[in-house]
Design a protein around this motif. Structure first.
Motif, PDB file in Angstrom:
ATOM      1  N   ASP A  61     -74.434 -41.088  51.650  1.00 26.42           N
ATOM      2  CA  ASP A  61     -74.825 -39.324  52.384  1.00 26.42           C
ATOM      3  C   ASP A  61     -75.361 -39.016  52.987  1.00 26.42           C
ATOM      4  N   TRP A  62     -76.758 -39.451  52.871  1.00 20.09           N
ATOM      5  CA  TRP A  62     -77.939 -39.769  53.668  1.00 20.09           C
ATOM      6  C   TRP A  62     -77.697 -40.286  54.667  1.00 20.09           C
ATOM      7  N   PHE A  63     -77.489 -41.328  54.448  1.00 21.59           N
ATOM      8  CA  PHE A  63     -77.386 -42.578  55.776  1.00 21.59           C
ATOM      9  C   PHE A  63     -76.767 -41.408  57.083  1.00 21.59           C
ATOM     10  N   SER A  68     -75.877 -39.524  61.528  1.00 20.50           N
ATOM     11  CA  SER A  68     -74.430 -38.308  62.960  1.00 20.50           C
ATOM     12  C   SER A  68     -75.455 -37.957  63.994  1.00 20.50           C
ATOM     13  N   GLY A  69     -75.516 -37.461  64.903  1.00 18.60           N
ATOM     14  CA  GLY A  69     -76.195 -36.709  65.880  1.00 18.60           C
ATOM     15  C   GLY A  69     -77.396 -37.130  65.755  1.00 18.60           C
ATOM     16  N   SER A  70     -77.309 -38.332  66.260  1.00 21.59           N
ATOM     17  CA  SER A  70     -79.072 -39.019  66.667  1.00 21.59           C
ATOM     18  C   SER A  70     -79.425 -38.578  67.611  1.00 21.59           C
ATOM     19  N   VAL A  71     -81.078 -37.721  67.298  1.00 24.06           N
ATOM     20  CA  VAL A  71     -81.140 -37.389  69.094  1.00 24.06           C
ATOM     21  C   VAL A  71     -81.974 -38.728  69.526  1.00 24.06           C
ATOM     22  N   LEU A  72     -82.767 -39.676  68.272  1.00 21.41           N
ATOM     23  CA  LEU A  72     -83.803 -40.876  68.984  1.00 21.41           C
ATOM     24  C   LEU A  72     -82.184 -41.908  69.549  1.00 21.41           C
ATOM     25  N   PRO A  73     -83.207 -42.316  70.593  1.00 23.51           N
ATOM     26  CA  PRO A  73     -82.673 -43.984  71.574  1.00 23.51           C
ATOM     27  C   PRO A  73     -82.437 -44.257  70.160  1.00 23.51           C
ATOM     28  N   GLY A 159     -85.984 -34.614  66.904  1.00 24.58           N
ATOM     29  CA  GLY A 159     -86.797 -36.688  66.476  1.00 24.58           C
ATOM     30  C   GLY A 159     -87.673 -36.956  66.206  1.00 24.58           C
ATOM     31  N   MET A 160     -88.460 -36.168  65.882  1.00 23.92           N
ATOM     32  CA  MET A 160     -89.599 -36.021  65.421  1.00 23.92           C
ATOM     33  C   MET A 160     -89.259 -36.664  63.166  1.00 23.92           C
TER      34      MET A 160
END
Length: 189
Positions: A61-63, A68-73, A159-160
């Motif tokens: 679930d953490w993964f 999901s919805g990642s802001v990092l490239p 992102g951080m």
């Protein structure tokens, strides 16, 4: 190998929903690596997780919440994952994410350098920040103020945070892989 893969026909009623969940997650990801054996059983960290479904569900679930919805490239993510994997010497993580990194455009030289625990000169400034954050957190020390601010500048506050949680997540997966001596599949270099 301390915990061999579990063929689908041998899964218990408690294991089957988790196996289905993992397969669903994997079907939505780029997977240019072997994640099943010849019998169709999941390999990598998954045989361990299937044996302890109550412990594995929160990790999965953490993964999904981090991915999901990642802001990092994608390249930044893979630099951080390979940096952590190299520090832990997590062979399956380096194998699978090395292949992902190549597929998304990191050069073979950069991937080889990261896998060897180096900081390749060819990294972009953002990739360098991700590498440095991962390496510093692995060392067990607080992030220096300048590195923290560089990460905020490169990725924003969200992102951080995503980067830090991603690093923590792959540190956990590295530990699972190493504790249970998870082997590489036959197609690994």
């Amino acid at each position: 190998m301390r915990m061999p893969p579990i063929p689908p026909a041998e899964l218990s009623e408690e294991q089957r929903p988790l196996d289905d969940h993992v397969r669903k997650i994997m079907s939505g990801l780029r997977t240019p690596f072997t994640s099943m054996d010849d019998s169709g059983a999941l390999i990598g960290p998954f045989p361990v997780m299937l044996r302890f479904p109550d412990l594995a569900r929160p990790l999965l679930d953490w993964f999904t919440s981090v991915t999901s919805g990642s802001v990092l490239p994608a390249r930044v993510r893979e630099v951080a994952i390979l940096t952590i994997g190299s520090r832990y010497g997590a062979a399956y993580e380096l194998y699978s994410h090395g292949r992902i990194a190549l597929e998304i455009g990191l050069s073979s030289g950069v991937v080889a350098g990261l896998v060897a625990g180096q900081r390749p000169a060819e990294l972009t400034p953002e990739e360098t920040v991700a590498h440095d954050v991962a390496a510093r957190l692995y060392a067990g020390a607080p992030l220096p103020g300048a590195l923290y601010l560089a990460a905020i500048d490169a990725f924003g506050e969200l992102g951080m945070a995503e980067l830090v949680f991603l690093i923590a997540q792959y540190s956990s997966i590295s530990m699972v892989l190493n504790a249970f001596d998870v082997p590489l599949p036959p197609d690994a270099e």
